[in-house]
Design a protein around this motif. Sequence first.
Motif, short mmCIF file in Angstrom:
data_model
loop_
_atom_site.label_atom_id
_atom_site.label_comp_id
_atom_site.label_asym_id
_atom_site.label_seq_id
_atom_site.Cartn_x
_atom_site.Cartn_y
_atom_site.Cartn_z
N ARG A 169 45.38 -15.45 -45.64
CA ARG A 169 46.55 -15.55 -44.78
C ARG A 169 46.90 -17.00 -44.42
N ALA A 170 45.88 -17.83 -44.19
CA ALA A 170 46.16 -19.22 -43.84
C ALA A 170 46.93 -19.92 -44.96
N LYS A 171 46.55 -19.66 -46.20
CA LYS A 171 47.25 -20.28 -47.34
C LYS A 171 48.67 -19.73 -47.46
N ILE A 172 48.84 -18.44 -47.23
CA ILE A 172 50.18 -17.85 -47.26
C ILE A 172 51.05 -18.50 -46.19
N ALA A 173 50.50 -18.63 -44.99
CA ALA A 173 51.25 -19.25 -43.89
C ALA A 173 51.57 -20.71 -44.20
N GLN A 174 50.63 -21.41 -44.81
CA GLN A 174 50.88 -22.80 -45.20
C GLN A 174 52.04 -22.88 -46.18
N LYS A 175 52.05 -22.00 -47.17
CA LYS A 175 53.15 -21.99 -48.15
C LYS A 175 54.48 -21.70 -47.47
N LEU A 176 54.47 -20.77 -46.51
CA LEU A 176 55.69 -20.47 -45.77
C LEU A 176 56.20 -21.72 -45.05
N GLY A 177 55.29 -22.41 -44.39
CA GLY A 177 55.66 -23.64 -43.69
C GLY A 177 56.21 -24.70 -44.63
N GLU A 178 55.59 -24.86 -45.79
CA GLU A 178 56.07 -25.84 -46.77
C GLU A 178 57.49 -25.50 -47.21
N GLU A 179 57.73 -24.23 -47.46
CA GLU A 179 59.07 -23.82 -47.91
C GLU A 179 60.10 -24.03 -46.80
N ALA A 180 59.70 -23.81 -45.55
CA ALA A 180 60.62 -24.03 -44.43
C ALA A 180 61.00 -25.50 -44.33
N VAL A 181 60.02 -26.38 -44.48
CA VAL A 181 60.29 -27.81 -44.44
C VAL A 181 61.20 -28.21 -45.60
N PHE A 189 60.90 -15.28 -49.78
CA PHE A 189 59.83 -14.70 -50.61
C PHE A 189 58.48 -14.85 -49.91
N HIS A 190 58.17 -16.06 -49.47
CA HIS A 190 56.87 -16.30 -48.85
C HIS A 190 56.76 -15.60 -47.50
N LEU A 191 57.86 -15.46 -46.78
CA LEU A 191 57.84 -14.68 -45.54
C LEU A 191 57.49 -13.22 -45.84
N LEU A 192 58.06 -12.67 -46.90
CA LEU A 192 57.75 -11.29 -47.27
C LEU A 192 56.28 -11.13 -47.67
N VAL A 193 55.72 -12.14 -48.34
CA VAL A 193 54.30 -12.09 -48.68
C VAL A 193 53.46 -12.09 -47.40
N LEU A 194 53.83 -12.95 -46.44
CA LEU A 194 53.10 -13.01 -45.18
C LEU A 194 53.25 -11.72 -44.38
N LEU A 195 54.45 -11.17 -44.33
CA LEU A 195 54.65 -9.91 -43.63
C LEU A 195 53.77 -8.82 -44.26
N ALA A 196 53.76 -8.74 -45.58
CA ALA A 196 52.94 -7.74 -46.26
C ALA A 196 51.46 -7.93 -45.92
N ASP A 197 51.03 -9.18 -45.86
CA ASP A 197 49.63 -9.46 -45.57
C ASP A 197 49.24 -9.02 -44.16
N THR A 198 50.20 -9.03 -43.25
CA THR A 198 49.91 -8.63 -41.86
C THR A 198 50.21 -7.16 -41.60
N GLY A 199 50.69 -6.45 -42.62
CA GLY A 199 51.01 -5.05 -42.44
C GLY A 199 52.37 -4.81 -41.81
N LEU A 200 53.18 -5.85 -41.75
CA LEU A 200 54.54 -5.72 -41.24
C LEU A 200 55.52 -5.60 -42.40
N SER A 201 56.75 -5.19 -42.07
CA SER A 201 57.76 -4.99 -43.12
C SER A 201 59.11 -5.50 -42.66
N LEU A 202 60.04 -5.51 -43.59
CA LEU A 202 61.42 -5.84 -43.24
C LEU A 202 61.96 -4.87 -42.19
N ASP A 203 61.54 -3.63 -42.24
CA ASP A 203 61.99 -2.67 -41.24
C ASP A 203 61.52 -3.06 -39.85
N ASP A 204 60.33 -3.64 -39.75
CA ASP A 204 59.86 -4.13 -38.45
C ASP A 204 60.74 -5.28 -37.96
#
Length: 107
Positions: free
Chosen positions: A34-46, A69-84
Amino acid sequence: MAADILDTLEAVIRERRTGDPATSYVAKLTAKGRAKIAQKLGEEAVEAAIAAVQDDRDGLTGEAADLIFHLLVLLADTGLSLDDVRAELARREGISGIDEKASRHAD
C-alpha cells in the motif's frame, strides 16, 4: 448502454490484483504494498499539478488518467470502490465546501 469506462477499469484492476506480477502492472504494484501504491498516487498528483501549471493540456489529460488509475488501485487495495466515493460525493451534495471541510474538524 455502454459500461462506464471508470467502472470497467475498476473491474479490471480488481481482477488483476492477484495476477502474475511478471505480466501485470497492477499485480506488481499491489505486491509492493500500500505504501508504494500511495507513493505512486502522490507522484501522479504532482505530475498532474505541474502539467496544469505549465498549461499543458495534453500532459494534464495523460497525468489525470494516471492519477485516476492509481487512485483506483489504492481504493481496491483498501477494499473501497468508486461506489463508496460516489456515496460520499452524494452525501456532500448541496453542502458548501467550506462548511463540509469545517465539519471534518469539529470536536
